[in-house]
Write a protein that holds these residues in place. Structure first.
Motif, mmCIF file in Angstrom:
data_model
loop_
_atom_site.group_PDB
_atom_site.id
_atom_site.type_symbol
_atom_site.label_atom_id
_atom_site.label_comp_id
_atom_site.label_asym_id
_atom_site.label_seq_id
_atom_site.Cartn_x
_atom_site.Cartn_y
_atom_site.Cartn_z
ATOM 1 N N ASP A 1 36.523 -27.874 -18.072
ATOM 2 C CA ASP A 1 36.596 -26.350 -18.328
ATOM 3 C C ASP A 1 37.610 -25.707 -17.295
ATOM 4 N N GLU A 2 38.695 -25.272 -18.088
ATOM 5 C CA GLU A 2 39.826 -24.722 -17.236
ATOM 6 C C GLU A 2 39.349 -23.373 -16.631
ATOM 7 N N HIS A 3 38.305 -22.745 -17.259
ATOM 8 C CA HIS A 3 37.629 -21.566 -16.571
ATOM 9 C C HIS A 3 36.617 -21.810 -15.814
ATOM 10 N N THR A 4 36.409 -22.905 -15.284
ATOM 11 C CA THR A 4 35.289 -23.201 -14.506
ATOM 12 C C THR A 4 35.166 -22.530 -13.037
ATOM 13 N N GLN A 5 34.065 -22.299 -12.494
ATOM 14 C CA GLN A 5 34.032 -22.002 -11.128
ATOM 15 C C GLN A 5 34.079 -23.292 -10.107
ATOM 16 N N TRP A 6 34.757 -22.825 -8.841
ATOM 17 C CA TRP A 6 34.820 -24.088 -7.992
ATOM 18 C C TRP A 6 33.616 -23.548 -6.788
ATOM 19 N N LYS A 7 32.883 -24.803 -6.606
ATOM 20 C CA LYS A 7 31.980 -24.728 -5.812
ATOM 21 C C LYS A 7 32.048 -25.640 -4.292
ATOM 22 N N CYS A 8 31.785 -24.877 -3.130
ATOM 23 C CA CYS A 8 31.796 -25.676 -2.065
ATOM 24 C C CYS A 8 30.670 -26.672 -1.853
ATOM 25 N N ASP A 9 30.988 -27.771 -1.518
ATOM 26 C CA ASP A 9 29.876 -28.968 -1.404
ATOM 27 C C ASP A 9 28.993 -28.593 0.049
ATOM 28 N N THR A 10 29.487 -27.824 0.892
ATOM 29 C CA THR A 10 28.663 -27.737 1.878
ATOM 30 C C THR A 10 28.013 -26.104 2.250
ATOM 31 N N CYS A 11 28.749 -25.182 1.764
ATOM 32 C CA CYS A 11 28.142 -23.729 2.088
ATOM 33 C C CYS A 11 28.176 -23.294 0.231
ATOM 34 N N PRO A 12 27.566 -22.061 0.213
ATOM 35 C CA PRO A 12 27.190 -21.528 -0.899
ATOM 36 C C PRO A 12 28.133 -20.787 -1.696
ATOM 37 N N ILE A 13 29.538 -20.898 -1.029
ATOM 38 C CA ILE A 13 30.657 -20.160 -1.753
ATOM 39 C C ILE A 13 31.086 -20.585 -3.079
ATOM 40 N N PHE A 14 31.329 -19.978 -4.160
ATOM 41 C CA PHE A 14 31.935 -20.199 -5.399
ATOM 42 C C PHE A 14 33.253 -19.298 -5.399
ATOM 43 N N VAL A 15 34.143 -19.753 -6.206
ATOM 44 C CA VAL A 15 35.600 -19.180 -6.455
ATOM 45 C C VAL A 15 36.063 -19.272 -7.820
ATOM 46 N N ASP A 16 36.570 -18.254 -8.207
ATOM 47 C CA ASP A 16 36.633 -18.082 -9.547
ATOM 48 C C ASP A 16 37.987 -19.032 -10.073
ATOM 49 N N ALA A 17 38.065 -19.406 -11.111
ATOM 50 C CA ALA A 17 39.032 -20.330 -11.483
ATOM 51 C C ALA A 17 40.280 -19.566 -11.461
ATOM 52 N N ALA A 18 40.482 -18.307 -11.742
ATOM 53 C CA ALA A 18 41.714 -17.531 -11.869
ATOM 54 C C ALA A 18 42.255 -17.315 -10.249
ATOM 55 N N HIS A 19 41.446 -17.276 -9.427
ATOM 56 C CA HIS A 19 41.801 -17.534 -8.006
ATOM 57 C C HIS A 19 42.531 -18.950 -7.473
ATOM 58 N N VAL A 20 41.910 -19.960 -8.118
ATOM 59 C CA VAL A 20 42.211 -21.462 -7.916
ATOM 60 C C VAL A 20 43.583 -21.531 -8.638
ATOM 61 N N ALA A 21 43.798 -21.056 -9.888
ATOM 62 C CA ALA A 21 44.893 -21.341 -10.775
ATOM 63 C C ALA A 21 46.217 -20.457 -9.847
#
Length: 555
Positions: free
Chosen positions: A359-379
């Motif tokens: 999913d190109e709009h998926t969120q990105w999750k840290c495998d250690t802490c609970p932080i999520f990042v939006d796909a738009a920011h990653v892109a």
């Protein structure tokens, strides 16, 4: 078992033979009688695959027996071969173009076909008569045309479509086969690629050649309308295979069977092209079991999942659901992973991965802490970093420039991210070749770091392409750099020299085996020359060491 080489001798009597098995094209016979005698043995390996079909994959090929790595699976003649389909901006202003007759690189404007004025390599080179007669319908470029104008008139991508179109007259059987191939007409409609093909190919062919052809020779082609041209563009776009000639010229080819091989981001087959016969030979990249699907890669396997998926949707109109694409870590390679992008005031050593890689709009999750990042920011982040890396590597960067960008990106990217991979792959070649950083002047720490970088890169390659099918050039470069570093370490540590040189020679021989898949490419040939020299030098070092040791032990 399928053979890895093609013999020119009859397997029954051993004499030179010219008749070829029409089913697999892999065995020659002196006459029909010997072919009948040999059939009981040959039928077990003749055409060791079958065509199958399902709702998701469409048509695909599956092995019907065990096939060993590097063995030829099948050989196939093309439906059409012609100039490359996707042209870069550099291609559109190139001064060197392939000859319209034999594909030899030639200077644009130096030699032209006497009839149609298209570029040829010499005044004696000719191309197909019907094709030439159609191209002769055009008025030709202005005598004062500059390079861009000449390239605009001699459009290789349009010529490829014309060659497809002419099959209806030249070879009706191939024409019927061609029209059975997928075109994704509805999926393509309204896309950027569709609009570009409409302008560069469909309108161009109609205005320059086909309208006049219809007026002057209306019976030559049963159909040369725009709707058919659009369909042919879709067939090429969906099915074409990239062919690199030993000269470096890139062509596009359509093959009925080879084009049925499905895509996988970890392929198990590769192909080689015979520039003389224009046949394609498909080889097993690893040991194949009965029932295994024959797979090649339609995209760059060094890209991350998001990029590969985007490219496949844009050009092939499907989403890949292979094992690698479904795994957020990409088979443990982490080539798309980011360093934790969480709170700048808190330190986290975790890794950000996509929740749903498809999913190109998926969120990105840290495998250690609970932080999520939006796909738009990653892109946005990826776009910015891509520009930095591509701009740097497009020129000949210095070692310190690569190191600086590596250090900067390491705060945001996983060490194995594909941008980091490309920078490190450049770096291992600079350490040892750049003036002032030759191997002999590097510190022991620098040699150790170079070796560590090589092993890290090799580990990524093994995870992405365990049989070095698509990454043969990258892997060969890495193994050569490992060997050169080990040789330098051997010169500095006489007590360990024998073992180090043995390891170095083993890595060079590994590289030689890997490079066999790219032996006909321009990059492969250059690298092979270097590899052969390095093997010779390593063997000389071993001999010198052995001589010195013998001299020291003599009374």
């Amino acid at each position: 078992m399928v053979s890895s080489t093609l013999s020119l001798d009859c397997p029954v009597c051993g004499v030179k033979a010219s008749k070829v098995c029409t089913r697999c094209k892999m065995v020659r016979y002196c006459d029909h009688e010997h072919q009948k005698q040999h059939w009981a043995q040959h039928k077990r390996s003749c055409r060791p695959f079958r065509e199958e079909q399902d709702a998701q994959l469409g048509r695909f090929l599956a092995a019907t027996q065990e096939i060993a790595a590097r063995q030829i699976v099948f050989i196939e003649e093309p439906l059409v071969v012609g100039p490359k389909w996707f042209l870069s901006e550099a291609d559109k202003v190139a001064t060197i173009v392939p000859c319209v007759g034999c594909y030899t690189p030639c200077h644009l404007g130096r030699h032209s076909c006497r009839s149609c004025r298209w570029p040829v390599c010499s005044s004696t080179c000719e191309h197909e008569t019907l094709e030439c007669s159609v191209l002769s319908m055009g008025q030709g470029p202005s005598f004062r045309a500059d390079i861009r104008a000449l390239n605009d008139y001699f459009r290789g991508d349009a010529l490829l479509v014309l060659r497809c179109l002419l099959l209806q007259r030249q070879n009706p059987d191939k024409w019927v086969t061609l029209l059975e191939m997928q075109s994704h007409e509805e999926d393509r409609r309204g896309t950027e690629l569709y609009d570009e093909a409409e302008d560069r190919v469909v309108s161009y062919l109609q205005q320059r050649f086909l309208r006049r052809l219809k007026q002057t020779k209306p019976r030559l082609l049963a159909d040369c309308g725009s709707a058919l041209l659009r369909r042919l563009c879709g067939i090429i776009e969906t099915n074409y295979m990239v062919i690199e000639l030993p000269t470096g010229v890139e062509l596009s080819g359509l093959f009925r069977q080879a084009c049925m091989m499905e895509h996988d981001c970890q392929p198990n087959c590769y192909f080689q092209f015979d520039a003389i016969t224009q046949q394609i030979a498909v080889l097993a990249g690893c040991d194949l079991r009965r029932g295994d699907h024959l797979k090649i890669a339609y995209t760059n396997i060094l890209w991350d999942t998001q990029l590969r998926q985007h490219h496949l949707r844009l050009t092939k109109y499907f989403n890949c659901r292979c094992t690698r694409c479904l795994d957020p870590t990409e088979n443990g390679s982490y080539v798309s992973a980011l360093a934790c992008l969480g709170d700048v005031n808190q330190s986290c050593s975790g890794t950000h991965l996509p929740v749903d890689p498809l999913d190109e709009h998926t969120q990105w999750k840290c495998d250690t802490c609970p932080i999520f990042v939006d796909a738009a920011h990653v892109a946005e982040l990826q776009t910015h970093m891509t520009e930095q890396v591509e701009n740097l590597l497009a020129r000949r960067p210095a070692t310190n420039e690569v190191e600086l960008l590596l250090a900067r990106l390491s705060r945001m990217l996983h060490p194995n991210h594909f941008h980091m991979f490309n920078l490190k792959h450049t770096l291992i070649q600079l350490y040892g070749s750049e003036q002032g950083l030759k191997l002999s002047v590097l510190s022991d720490l620098q040699l150790d770091r170079k070796l560590r970088l090589c092993y890290d890169l090799h580990n990524v390659c093994v995870r992405l392409d365990p049989h070095s099918i698509k990454l043969a050039i990258h892997v060969t470069v890495i193994l050569v750099e490992v060997a050169l570093t080990l040789e330098e370490q051997a010169l500095r540590a006489p007590a360990k020299a024998a073992n180090l040189l043995e390891l170095a020679l083993a890595r060079l021989k590994d590289a030689h085996m890997v490079l066999d898949k790219e032996k006909d490419s321009v990059a492969g040939k250059k690298l092979l020359d270097k590899l052969n020299r390095e093997i010779l030098e390593c063997e000389k070092l071993k001999l010198a060491l052995s001589y010195n040791l013998n001299s020291e032990t003599e009374p």
